[in-house]
Design a protein around this motif. Structure first.
Motif, PDB file in Angstrom:
ATOM      1  N   LEU A 112       0.835  -1.195   0.000  1.00  0.00           N
ATOM      2  CA  LEU A 112       0.000   0.000   0.000  1.00  0.00           C
ATOM      3  C   LEU A 112       0.872   1.248   0.000  1.00  0.00           C
ATOM      4  O   LEU A 112       0.533   2.235  -0.660  1.00  0.00           O
ATOM      5  N   SER A 113       1.993   1.216   0.701  1.00  0.00           N
ATOM      6  CA  SER A 113       2.879   2.388   0.742  1.00  0.00           C
ATOM      7  C   SER A 113       3.348   2.782  -0.657  1.00  0.00           C
ATOM      8  O   SER A 113       3.480   3.967  -0.966  1.00  0.00           O
ATOM      9  N   LYS A 116       0.270   4.252  -2.714  1.00  0.00           N
ATOM     10  CA  LYS A 116      -0.034   5.637  -2.320  1.00  0.00           C
ATOM     11  C   LYS A 116       0.881   6.652  -3.001  1.00  0.00           C
ATOM     12  O   LYS A 116       0.531   7.818  -3.093  1.00  0.00           O
ATOM     13  N   THR A 117       2.033   6.213  -3.474  1.00  0.00           N
ATOM     14  CA  THR A 117       2.966   7.141  -4.131  1.00  0.00           C
ATOM     15  C   THR A 117       2.732   7.249  -5.632  1.00  0.00           C
ATOM     16  O   THR A 117       3.351   8.081  -6.293  1.00  0.00           O
ATOM     17  N   GLU A 122      -4.183   8.284  -7.675  1.00  0.00           N
ATOM     18  CA  GLU A 122      -4.617   9.290  -6.702  1.00  0.00           C
ATOM     19  C   GLU A 122      -6.138   9.368  -6.542  1.00  0.00           C
ATOM     20  O   GLU A 122      -6.626   9.755  -5.488  1.00  0.00           O
ATOM     21  N   VAL A 127      -6.458   4.307  -1.847  1.00  0.00           N
ATOM     22  CA  VAL A 127      -5.345   5.111  -1.334  1.00  0.00           C
ATOM     23  C   VAL A 127      -5.825   6.343  -0.564  1.00  0.00           C
ATOM     24  O   VAL A 127      -5.014   7.110  -0.067  1.00  0.00           O
ATOM     25  N   LYS A 128      -7.125   6.497  -0.469  1.00  0.00           N
ATOM     26  CA  LYS A 128      -7.687   7.624   0.276  1.00  0.00           C
ATOM     27  C   LYS A 128      -7.963   7.217   1.715  1.00  0.00           C
ATOM     28  O   LYS A 128      -8.350   6.085   1.988  1.00  0.00           O
ATOM     29  N   ARG A 129      -7.786   8.146   2.595  1.00  0.00           N
ATOM     30  CA  ARG A 129      -7.988   7.922   4.022  1.00  0.00           C
ATOM     31  C   ARG A 129      -9.445   7.551   4.330  1.00  0.00           C
ATOM     32  O   ARG A 129     -10.376   8.104   3.773  1.00  0.00           O
ATOM     33  N   GLU A 142      -5.883   2.308 -13.872  1.00  0.00           N
ATOM     34  CA  GLU A 142      -5.365   1.949 -12.540  1.00  0.00           C
ATOM     35  C   GLU A 142      -4.856   0.513 -12.546  1.00  0.00           C
ATOM     36  O   GLU A 142      -3.791   0.213 -11.992  1.00  0.00           O
TER      37      GLU A 142
END
Length: 152
Positions: A112-113, A116-117, A122, A127-129, A142
């Motif tokens: 996931l890290s 997110k980059t 995006e 990847v959204k909180r 995607e």
């Protein structure tokens, strides 16, 4: 063909579990938005990213394919099931599931890290909180961006 991401906790069900089983139902979805996607949008042949969550290596672990479209999740009626829903009526069931088959396990989980980059992701809910959906659509761009980063 559409693309999806299914979240799972690998202690419960992992890409390895699916690899051993070959084909399995994808049961236990208890969110109305996710249920509606299962009911209205998922089709045989759609591709699925299997995403491991709530574990040491959070991320995309492999690929599956939908082999059976939405049907009644019978676990909602089984009192001893974790997915039992006493408010669901057999004449008008609330919850549905699909069947999936194993396609591929990646050599390494794409974390996931890293996801997110990636600017291409995006807009992706993953990847959204605060995103809690266990199943979500993935656009073709995607999908391609994710596959370009996995180790096969």
């Amino acid at each position: 063909m559409a693309y999806w991401l299914f979240k799972t906790e690998p202690d419960e069900f992992s890409i390895d579990t699916l690899g051993v089983k070959g084909t399995s139902c994808w049961e236990g979805v208890r969110n109305y938005q996710a249920r509606n996607m299962i009911r209205d949008d998922m089709k045989v042949g759609d591709s699925v990213l299997i995403y491991h969550s709530s574990c040491k290596q959070i991320g995309v672990a492999g690929i599956a394919r939908i082999t059976r479209e939405a049907y009644v999740d019978h676990f909602q009626f089984q009192v001893d099931s974790d997915y039992y829903d006493p408010k669901s009526d057999p004449d008008n069931p609330r919850w549905l599931m699909v069947d999936i088959e194993f396609v591929e396990k990646f050599k390494r989980v794409l974390p996931l890290s890293v996801l997110k980059t990636m600017p291409e992701l995006e807009a992706m809910p993953l990847v959204k909180r605060g995103n809690r959906l266990s199943v979500m659509p993935v656009s073709e761009s995607e999908w391609q961006a994710i596959l370009s980063r996995v180790v096969r």
